[in-house]
Scaffold this motif. Structure first.
Motif, PDB file in Angstrom:
ATOM      1  N   LYS A  55      -6.641   8.157  -0.948  1.00 34.34           N
ATOM      2  CA  LYS A  55      -5.348   8.752  -0.570  1.00 34.34           C
ATOM      3  C   LYS A  55      -4.265   7.697  -0.394  1.00 34.34           C
ATOM      4  N   THR A  56      -4.711   6.528   0.052  1.00 32.50           N
ATOM      5  CA  THR A  56      -3.712   5.496   0.287  1.00 32.50           C
ATOM      6  C   THR A  56      -4.307   4.138  -0.035  1.00 32.50           C
ATOM      7  N   GLY A  57      -3.466   3.278  -0.601  1.00 37.18           N
ATOM      8  CA  GLY A  57      -3.942   1.927  -0.822  1.00 37.18           C
ATOM      9  C   GLY A  57      -4.506   1.671  -2.203  1.00 37.18           C
ATOM     10  N   ARG A  97       0.864  -1.185   0.000  1.00 37.35           N
ATOM     11  CA  ARG A  97       0.000   0.000   0.000  1.00 37.35           C
ATOM     12  C   ARG A  97       0.895   1.227   0.000  1.00 37.35           C
ATOM     13  N   TYR A  98       0.740   2.053  -0.993  1.00 41.51           N
ATOM     14  CA  TYR A  98       1.517   3.287  -1.040  1.00 41.51           C
ATOM     15  C   TYR A  98       0.592   4.482  -1.062  1.00 41.51           C
ATOM     16  N   ASN A  99       1.070   5.589  -0.537  1.00 36.94           N
ATOM     17  CA  ASN A  99       0.278   6.812  -0.537  1.00 36.94           C
ATOM     18  C   ASN A  99       0.316   7.453  -1.906  1.00 36.94           C
ATOM     19  N   ASP A 100      -0.811   7.957  -2.323  1.00 35.54           N
ATOM     20  CA  ASP A 100      -0.892   8.568  -3.649  1.00 35.54           C
ATOM     21  C   ASP A 100      -0.074   9.852  -3.692  1.00 35.54           C
ATOM     22  N   GLU A 101       0.818   9.930  -4.666  1.00 35.11           N
ATOM     23  CA  GLU A 101       1.615  11.146  -4.819  1.00 35.11           C
ATOM     24  C   GLU A 101       1.200  11.941  -6.050  1.00 35.11           C
TER      25      GLU A 101
END
Lengths: 72, 182
Positions: free
Chosen positions: B30-32, B19-23
Motif C-alpha cells: 500500500k505504501t513504500g 515513500r508514496y502511497n499507491d494510487e
C-alpha cells in the motif's frame, strides 16, 4: 502564461531551452546548493543537467534578464 | 533504468527518494513501493553506494505510533540500504515538538542510519527553532532545506526571514518544483 513565453525566448537567445534555463535560475541563487528534477527519459536528464553549463555561460545582463521573468 | 544509467553517466551524485502511497491499486504494497523500485533500479543501474548522496523523507505519517526510528527503518528495509545520507523532516504534526524531532534524529545519526538531516517546506520560524534546539542538544543543525523555488515562485527562498533562518546555520536550499510553470 507570459512567463513561459519570456523564458522560452530568453532560452532561445542563449542557445538553450526552457527547462535548463529555469533550473539555471535556481542554481544562480547562492543559497541554493542543488535543484531537484525528475526525468522520464535519458534525454531529459542530459538536457536538465546542461543547466550547469547555462549558468557558466550567462553574463550579468543575461542573469538580470532571467531574474525579471515572471516578475511584472 | 535508462534514466538512472544516464544520470550516473552525466555525473549526477544526489538522488532523492520518497515513500508514496499507491494510487493505482496495483502496487504489491500500500505504501513504500516507490522505495523498493528505487532500490532495485539503483542497484541494477550500476551505482555504487558510496559515490552518491541518497536522500529520503521523514513524513511523520503514522506518528506517534511510528516514531522517526521506525519510519526510517521501514524506508531502509524497502530501499535495501543500511543508511541514508540525508533525511528531510516534513512539517511536524500537532503534538510533535522540536525537542523530540531533534533528539530522535540525533540518535539516528549516532546510530549511523542517517548522515545528516534537513527540513521539508518548513517556515523560517521553525527552521530557526530547529537550529536553536539542535545547538542545545549537541546535534548537527539541518544542513538542507527543501523548498519550492522557481521563476514563478520566489518567496519561499527569497523572503528576508527565510534568508536569515538559513544563514544562521549555513543551511542550504535544495530547490523543488523548479520546472513549475514551464
Amino acid at each position: 502564461m507570459q512567463a513561459a513565453g519570456e523564458l522560452r525566448a530568453l532560452a532561445q537567445r542563449h542557445g538553450t531551452r526552457s527547462a535548463p534555463m529555469a533550473i539555471a535560475f535556481a542554481l544562480l541563487n547562492p543559497r541554493v546548493s542543488s535543484v531537484l528534477f525528475g526525468a522520464t527519459s535519458p534525454e531529459q536528464v542530459a538536457e536538465n543537467v546542461s543547466a550547469v553549463d547555462v549558468v557558466a555561460a550567462l553574463d550579468d545582463d543575461a542573469v538580470s534578464d532571467l531574474g525579471k521573468i515572471g516578475q511584472r | 533504468m535508462a534514466v538512472m544509467r544516464k544520470a550516473r553517466e552525466v555525473g549526477i551524485n544526489f538522488l532523492d527518494d520518497a515513500r508514496y502511497n499507491d494510487e493505482t491499486g496495483k502496487a504489491p504494497m500500500k505504501t513504500g513501493y516507490s522505495e523498493v523500485v528505487f532500490g532495485e533500479l539503483f542497484r541494477v543501474s550500476g551505482w555504487k553506494r558510496d559515490e552518491v548522496v541518497l536522500a529520503n523523507k521523514l513524513w511523520w505519517e503514522f506518528w506517534p505510533e511510528q516514531k522517526a526510528a521506525a519510519e526510517l527503518d521501514g524506508s531502509l528495509q524497502r530501499m535495501g540500504m543500511d543508511y541514508i545520507d540525508l533525511a528531510y523532516a516534513e512539517r511536524p504534526p500537532a503534538g510533535l515538538g522540536m525537542e523530540e524531532i531533534v533528539h530522535d534524529i540525533g540518535a539516528l545519526i549516532d546510530a549511523g542510519k542517517l548522515r545528516a538531516w534537513g527540513v521539508l517546506n518548513w517556515k523560517p520560524e521553525l527552521i530557526a527553532e530547529a537550529v536553536k534546539v539542535a545547538a542545545a542538544q549537541g546535534v548537527e543543525p539541518p544542513c538542507a532545506a527543501q523548498l519550492a523555488y522557481s521563476l514563478v515562485r520566489r518567496s519561499p527562498v527569497e523572503d528576508a526571514e527565510m534568508a536569515k533562518a538559513l544563514d544562521a546555520a549555513g543551511t542550504s536550499v535544495v530547490a523543488s518544483f523548479t520546472l513549475d510553470g514551464e
